[in-house]
Write a protein that holds these residues in place. Structure first.
Motif, PDB file in Angstrom:
ATOM      1  N   VAL A  13       9.357 -19.490   2.725  1.00 24.11           N
ATOM      2  CA  VAL A  13       8.809 -18.260   3.299  1.00 24.11           C
ATOM      3  C   VAL A  13       8.888 -18.376   4.819  1.00 24.11           C
ATOM      4  O   VAL A  13       8.423 -19.352   5.395  1.00 24.11           O
ATOM      5  N   THR A  14       9.493 -17.390   5.468  1.00 22.90           N
ATOM      6  CA  THR A  14       9.639 -17.471   6.924  1.00 22.90           C
ATOM      7  C   THR A  14       8.393 -16.927   7.619  1.00 22.90           C
ATOM      8  O   THR A  14       7.584 -16.215   7.015  1.00 22.90           O
ATOM      9  N   ASN A  15       8.279 -17.276   8.893  1.00 21.30           N
ATOM     10  CA  ASN A  15       7.146 -16.800   9.679  1.00 21.30           C
ATOM     11  C   ASN A  15       7.180 -15.274   9.788  1.00 21.30           C
ATOM     12  O   ASN A  15       6.147 -14.605   9.735  1.00 21.30           O
ATOM     13  N   GLU A  16       8.365 -14.732   9.920  1.00 25.05           N
ATOM     14  CA  GLU A  16       8.545 -13.287   9.997  1.00 25.05           C
ATOM     15  C   GLU A  16       8.054 -12.606   8.702  1.00 25.05           C
ATOM     16  O   GLU A  16       7.400 -11.556   8.747  1.00 25.05           O
ATOM     17  N   GLN A  17       8.332 -13.212   7.560  1.00 21.79           N
ATOM     18  CA  GLN A  17       7.860 -12.653   6.283  1.00 21.79           C
ATOM     19  C   GLN A  17       6.333 -12.697   6.200  1.00 21.79           C
ATOM     20  O   GLN A  17       5.696 -11.748   5.739  1.00 21.79           O
ATOM     21  N   LYS A  18       5.746 -13.795   6.682  1.00 21.75           N
ATOM     22  CA  LYS A  18       4.281 -13.889   6.690  1.00 21.75           C
ATOM     23  C   LYS A  18       3.678 -12.784   7.561  1.00 21.75           C
ATOM     24  O   LYS A  18       2.694 -12.147   7.182  1.00 21.75           O
ATOM     25  N   ALA A  19       4.269 -12.585   8.731  1.00 20.66           N
ATOM     26  CA  ALA A  19       3.784 -11.534   9.631  1.00 20.66           C
ATOM     27  C   ALA A  19       3.870 -10.165   8.956  1.00 20.66           C
ATOM     28  O   ALA A  19       2.959  -9.337   9.086  1.00 20.66           O
ATOM     29  N   GLN A  20       4.953  -9.939   8.215  1.00 23.20           N
ATOM     30  CA  GLN A  20       5.119  -8.650   7.514  1.00 23.20           C
ATOM     31  C   GLN A  20       4.093  -8.468   6.388  1.00 23.20           C
ATOM     32  O   GLN A  20       3.593  -7.364   6.161  1.00 23.20           O
ATOM     33  N   LEU A  21       3.793  -9.560   5.679  1.00 22.24           N
ATOM     34  CA  LEU A  21       2.783  -9.472   4.614  1.00 22.24           C
ATOM     35  C   LEU A  21       1.411  -9.126   5.201  1.00 22.24           C
ATOM     36  O   LEU A  21       0.666  -8.314   4.650  1.00 22.24           O
ATOM     37  N   ILE A  22       1.097  -9.758   6.331  1.00 20.04           N
ATOM     38  CA  ILE A  22      -0.196  -9.509   6.992  1.00 20.04           C
ATOM     39  C   ILE A  22      -0.257  -8.053   7.486  1.00 20.04           C
ATOM     40  O   ILE A  22      -1.231  -7.342   7.233  1.00 20.04           O
ATOM     41  N   LYS A  23       0.787  -7.619   8.159  1.00 23.19           N
ATOM     42  CA  LYS A  23       0.804  -6.230   8.675  1.00 23.19           C
ATOM     43  C   LYS A  23       0.734  -5.234   7.520  1.00 23.19           C
ATOM     44  O   LYS A  23      -0.023  -4.260   7.561  1.00 23.19           O
ATOM     45  N   GLY A  24       1.548  -5.472   6.501  1.00 27.65           N
ATOM     46  CA  GLY A  24       1.652  -4.531   5.391  1.00 27.65           C
ATOM     47  C   GLY A  24       0.355  -4.368   4.598  1.00 27.65           C
ATOM     48  O   GLY A  24      -0.058  -3.244   4.298  1.00 27.65           O
ATOM     49  N   THR A  25      -0.290  -5.487   4.250  1.00 28.20           N
ATOM     50  CA  THR A  25      -1.532  -5.364   3.477  1.00 28.20           C
ATOM     51  C   THR A  25      -2.653  -4.766   4.330  1.00 28.20           C
ATOM     52  O   THR A  25      -3.458  -3.978   3.834  1.00 28.20           O
ATOM     53  N   THR A  26      -2.686  -5.116   5.611  1.00 28.85           N
ATOM     54  CA  THR A  26      -3.715  -4.547   6.486  1.00 28.85           C
ATOM     55  C   THR A  26      -3.524  -3.035   6.588  1.00 28.85           C
ATOM     56  O   THR A  26      -4.493  -2.257   6.481  1.00 28.85           O
ATOM     57  N   GLN A  27      -2.267  -2.614   6.779  1.00 27.04           N
ATOM     58  CA  GLN A  27      -1.972  -1.178   6.883  1.00 27.04           C
ATOM     59  C   GLN A  27      -2.401  -0.432   5.611  1.00 27.04           C
ATOM     60  O   GLN A  27      -2.919   0.677   5.665  1.00 27.04           O
ATOM     61  N   LEU A  28      -2.208  -1.073   4.469  1.00 32.65           N
ATOM     62  CA  LEU A  28      -2.585  -0.485   3.190  1.00 32.65           C
ATOM     63  C   LEU A  28      -4.097  -0.231   3.125  1.00 32.65           C
ATOM     64  O   LEU A  28      -4.551   0.798   2.612  1.00 32.65           O
TER      65      LEU A  28
END
Lengths: 71, 71, 71, 71, 71, 71
Positions: A13-28
Motif C-alpha cells: 500500500v503506497t503512502n498516496e493510497q493511504k492519503a486517498q483512503l483518509i480523504k475519501g472516508t472523511t469526505q463521506l
C-alpha cells in the motif's frame, strides 16, 4: 466525531493510497452525515497476509493459488 | 473484566510510558467501577503516523506543517 | 490524537461513571504522553453479560454462581 | 458473514498455528451458527508483550517474574 | 478483503445514510486499492452520545452546550 | 491472555449458541497455543443487519433478495 478503522492486507500500500483512503472516508462522513472533518479520525491497519483468513484459508495461500492458477 | 484498547501514534513511546498507561487505566476501572484488576486487560496499539488521519490529513503531514510553521 | 475504547459489561453503569471514565482516560493521555485533550476520543461499549466470556463461561453464569456461593 | 478478531501476544506464533486458528474459528461459525465459510473473515493481531497489560502489569514483566520464580 | 468499521454517534442516522456509507466506503476500496467489492465488509456501530467523549466531555454535554449557546 | 472479538449479525442468536462460541474459541486458544483459559476473554457483538454491508449491500437487503429469489 466519527472514527473509522480500515483493515487491509499489507500488500504494498503506497503512502498516496493511504492519503486517498483518509480523504475519501472523511469526505463521506461530511457528505452523507454532515459531520465536521476536524474531529473525524481514520486509522488504517495493515495486516500480514499470514494473519488474515477468509473461507478457512490464509490470504497468503489464496494469493499463491491464484498465481499458480489452482484456484 | 474490562478490556481497554488504547490507540496512539508510534512517536517514541517509552516502555515507562506504556507501563503508566496500563497502570492508570486499570486503576481507573478499580476506582470508578469497582472492577477487579486481575482480569482487567489493556492493549496499546502504536499506529504509524502515515496510517492515522484527522481533518482529511495524515498525521505525518500535520507534524511536518507544525515544524515548518505553516499551520 | 489518541483513541481509547473501553469495553465493560452493561451492569448498571451510571452516567456519572461514564463521565469519570472519559475524564480519567483523557487526563492520562495528557499527563503520560503530553497529548492534546481536544482530539482525544473515548468510546465506551457496554456489553451484555451473555455476550462476554472468560474462563470458558459467560459472565451471566459467573455472576449467578457468585450469588449462589457455588464458586 | 462473521468477522473474528483474535488478539494474542507476539510470542513465536508459528504459521501453522495461525492456519489452525483461522480454520478452527471459521469451523465454529459453520457448526454453531450455520454461517457460510466463504464470507467468514478472521484477523489475527500479534501484540508486543510490552503493549499488553493485565492486573496492572505488562506481560513482559509477568513473563520475567514467572522465569525468576518470583510469582 | 478489506474490513471497515465506522463508529458514529446514534443521532437519528437513517437507513438511507447507512446504505450510502456502505456503498461509499466499498467503492473507495475498489477505486483506490483495486479490491474486490464481493469480500469487502463494512460494519457501522452507532454509539450513544453518553458513551462517546472528546475533549474530556461526553457528546451529550457538548450537544446541550451547543444548543444553549454556552460553547 | 488472548482476547477474541466475534462480530455476527443479530439474527436470533440463542444463549446456547453464545455459550458454544465462547467455549469453542477458548478451547481453540488452549489447544492451538497452550494459553490459559482463565485469562482468555471472548466478546460477541451482535450487529443489526442494516448496519452490516458486504458487496456494496446491506445484509437486510441481501436477506430480502434471498427470500424473493432475486439473487
Amino acid at each position: 466525531m466519527p472514527y473509522i478503522n480500515i483493515k487491509i492486507t499489507d500488500e504494498a500500500v503506497t503512502n498516496e493510497q493511504k492519503a486517498q483512503l483518509i480523504k475519501g472516508t472523511t469526505q463521506l462522513m461530511v457528505d452523507v452525515l454532515g459531520k465536521s472533518p476536524v474531529t473525524t479520525m481514520v486509522v488504517i491497519d495493515e495486516v500480514n497476509t499470514d494473519n488474515w483468513g477468509i473461507g478457512y484459508q490464509q490470504v497468503t495461500e489464496l494469493r499463491a493459488e491464484a498465481q499458480n492458477g489452482t484456484n
